[in-house]
Scaffold this motif. Structure first.
Motif, short mmCIF file in Angstrom:
data_model
loop_
_atom_site.label_atom_id
_atom_site.label_comp_id
_atom_site.label_asym_id
_atom_site.label_seq_id
_atom_site.Cartn_x
_atom_site.Cartn_y
_atom_site.Cartn_z
N LYS A 68 21.77 77.23 55.89
CA LYS A 68 21.82 77.71 56.94
C LYS A 68 20.96 79.05 57.43
CE LYS A 68 25.59 76.75 60.01
NZ LYS A 68 27.15 76.96 59.60
N LYS A 69 21.39 79.41 56.70
CA LYS A 69 20.38 81.01 56.86
C LYS A 69 19.12 81.90 56.84
CE LYS A 69 24.22 83.54 59.50
NZ LYS A 69 24.38 83.60 60.56
N ARG B 74 29.36 74.54 49.14
CA ARG B 74 29.91 75.27 50.19
C ARG B 74 29.01 76.38 50.68
NH1 ARG B 74 35.25 75.95 52.04
NH2 ARG B 74 34.91 76.12 54.22
N TYR B 75 29.07 77.44 49.76
CA TYR B 75 28.56 78.24 49.41
C TYR B 75 27.17 78.47 49.87
CZ TYR B 75 27.56 83.34 47.73
OH TYR B 75 26.83 84.08 47.20
N ILE C 39 34.71 81.82 51.47
CA ILE C 39 34.15 79.81 50.76
C ILE C 39 33.87 80.40 49.71
CG2 ILE C 39 32.23 78.92 51.41
CD1 ILE C 39 31.31 80.09 53.38
N LYS D 210 32.82 86.46 55.08
CA LYS D 210 33.04 84.93 55.14
C LYS D 210 32.44 83.85 53.52
CE LYS D 210 33.05 82.73 59.25
NZ LYS D 210 32.42 82.06 60.95
N MET D 211 31.19 84.60 53.36
CA MET D 211 30.55 83.76 52.20
C MET D 211 31.79 84.02 50.85
SD MET D 211 27.53 82.68 52.77
CE MET D 211 26.77 82.68 51.38
N MET E 106 26.07 77.55 52.90
CA MET E 106 25.62 78.23 54.29
C MET E 106 25.19 79.19 54.25
SD MET E 106 27.77 79.56 56.51
CE MET E 106 28.45 81.24 57.35
N GLU F 195 30.01 87.87 58.21
CA GLU F 195 29.84 86.87 56.88
C GLU F 195 29.60 87.05 55.94
OE1 GLU F 195 25.88 86.68 59.00
OE2 GLU F 195 26.33 85.33 60.52
#
Lengths: 241, 304
Positions: free
Chosen positions: A13-14, A6-7, B104, B100-101, A10, B97
């Motif tokens: 995505k960036k 998931r990390y 996660i 958030k990382m 993410m 963000e």
């Protein structure tokens, strides 16, 4: 492991350059179909040639992006955030492999969707050799696996921005083997042409069916396994700052 | 006593350089443990080993009773938050963000705590500003916020107040004290700013050339840091005769001034001096600072 994936997703995505690449590939696929449609009456399209030529170029570009994706974790030192909170190094390494493989496959699938599948509805595909495409596709899939293994290995060993460009540089530099192989009759060069995944895909550009698919697939799997084992054995003991 | 982190004869070598040479120390549960040492003493190397970034050459490190060579050490590390030297941030992401990382990565189910953490470290108004545009102080604050994700039982902070302004230093100090007192978080902190460390630490470890030369609690340190009363007199009497009669330990600076050690009863002293023809012209309390104690421990002699 799922948290690490998931990390990485993410982060992906960036990753602006990668998103642009995906969109560009989709656009190029559609444009290629459009251009071929316009010339459809002039000549029979070398479908396999166009498809696999583009795959090869895309893989070189993605090797650069994938290498940078991995090496950025070292350059920014964000890898220590993962280790210091209790992620195992093996899990981190596997997650990186999965993510990089996903990057390659996504690009290949995007190209396949927008060129091959859309083209299948728009262009005259009656003369496509299905065996050539299917066999070539299987060889390509495992070649991509080998590409991803080597990309992670090189960017893990060289933990800086150079490590990000090394995979693409390596695959590009080894293209010359194919050139030399045309000029010199050498068993070593013949072997390397079968062994290296980038040269396997180059050989698919001829519109002829791959005559050694099993051998090529086995080599690709061996490269992947060797790069995984080699990469992890280095990564598990590396001192990080 | 329970110890959260212990090292046994820890060695770490890099080719020809030995960063740690048999470091043995123990961090008591619930303490604020200050690591004190000069540049290159081995503080950051120790922290890197504790964080799992590096492995010892020999010896052992235990975290929550688990050896760093045990596979279960990863479970122990889930209970700590770490800052190692410079902040590790995603430069293309905002403060929110980045947090958030971290959430996660730690598998924390929801992000409700993020605004509170940002407010706590003074970054709630950063909005869409990317971390690469942050000042050092802002990056440091964000790093601190990241260590607090998931309510850790222990914090390992390597120079956490680097780059912070005075207000920020006070806020971090208060945060550390609050976490320690209210949530019983054990904190291992290394800092060059000894004055700041002396306001925080309940225990100290003085490291020199990769060895723990002294471990001491703050209470014991206070006793060891020689307190004295400096007294200067004018008059015709003999100061040393009076001090000997009163039974004080002292050191004469001149025939009119002395450092008197131990607990000094000032009123009888003043009266006795006055009776013998001496009046106080100057009197003040002196205390050996943490800096001078540190220098005495690592800068030439061991203070047993």
């Amino acid at each position: 492991m799922i948290n690490l994936l998931r990390y990485n997703m993410m982060r992906l995505k960036k990753y602006g350059a990668f998103k642009i690449s995906v969109i560009t590939v989709a656009a190029v696929g559609l444009i290629t179909v459009f251009l071929e449609k316009r010339q459809e009456d002039c000549y029979t399209h070398p479908y396999a040639h166009t498809y696999f030529s583009m795959v090869f170029m895309l893989i070189l570009i993605i090797s650069f992006l994938a290498g940078n994706f991995i090496s950025k974790d070292y350059v920014d030192n964000t890898i220590r955030n993962k280790i210091s909170i209790g992620h195992k190094r093996l899990d981190i390494f596997i997650a990186n492999h999965i993510t990089v493989f996903f990057m390659y496959i996504l690009i290949a699938l995007t190209w396949t969707t927008f060129y091959l599948l859309v083209g299948g509805f728009v262009l005259d595909t009656s003369e496509i050799n299905k065996e050539t495409m299917l066999v070539g596709g299987a060889v390509m899939f495992f070649a991509i696996l080998a590409f991803s293994g080597v990309a992670v290995l090189l960017s893990t060993i060289v933990k800086n921005t150079l490590g990000g460009t090394l995979p693409a540089g390596f695959f590009y530099a080894t293209l010359f083997i194919d050139v030399f192989n045309e000029l010199i009759d050498s068993k070593l060069l013949n072997f390397l042409t079968d062994f290296l995944p980038n040269l396997q895909i180059v050989s698919l550009n001829t519109d002829k069916c791959d005559d050694k698919p099993v051998l090529h697939i086995v080599f690709s799997i061996l490269i992947f396994i060797a790069s995984f084992i080699g990469g992890y054995s280095i990564f598990r003991k590396t001192d990080l700052n | 006593m329970d110890y959260i982190l212990k090292t046994h004869d820890l060695h770490k070598s890099y080719r020809k350089f030995n960063a740690l040479n048999g470091l043995t120390m123990s961090v008591p549960k619930g303490s604020i443990y200050g690591l004190v040492g000069m540049n290159g003493a081995g503080k950051t190397t120790l922290i890197r080993i504790a964080a799992g970034l590096q492995y010892p050459t020999s010896g052992d490190l235990e975290l929550f009773g688990t050896s760093c060579f045990d596979d279960k050490i990863v479970d122990a590390r889930k209970r700590i938050g770490t800052i190692v030297e410079t902040p590790s941030l995603h430069p293309e992401m905002t403060a929110e963000e980045n947090l958030k990382m971290q959430f996660i990565s730690k598998g924390l189910p929801n992000y409700d705590e993020i605004p509170k953490l940002l407010e706590f470290v003074g970054l709630k108004d950063t909005g869409t500003k990317k971390a690469k545009k942050f000042s050092l102080g802002m990056r440091q604050r964000l790093s601190i916020a990241m260590t607090l994700c998931g309510d850790p039982d222990m914090l390992i902070l390597d120079e956490p107040i680097n780059g912070l302004d005075p207000q920020g230093i006070i806020e971090v100090r208060e945060l550390i004290l609050k976490l320690n007192r209210e949530k019983d978080v054990t904190i291992l902190i290394s800092s060059h700013i000894l004055d700041e460390l002396s306001r925080l630490a309940t225990h100290y470890c003085f490291i020199d050339k990769g060895v723990a030369v002294k471990e001491i609690s703050a209470a014991e340190l206070e006793k060891s840091c020689n307190k004295s009363l400096y007294v200067e007199v004018k008059g015709t009497g003999n100061m040393s005769v009076i001090l000997d009669r009163l039974g004080y330990e002292y050191k004469l600076m001149t025939d009119r001034a002395a450092d008197i050690f131990g607990d000094v009863d000032i009123t009888p002293l003043v009266m006795e001096l006055h009776k013998n023809g001496m009046d106080i012209s100057k009197i003040n309390e002196k205390e050996e600072s943490l800096e001078s104690f540190f220098l005495s421990v690592v800068g030439g002699g061991h203070n047993d």
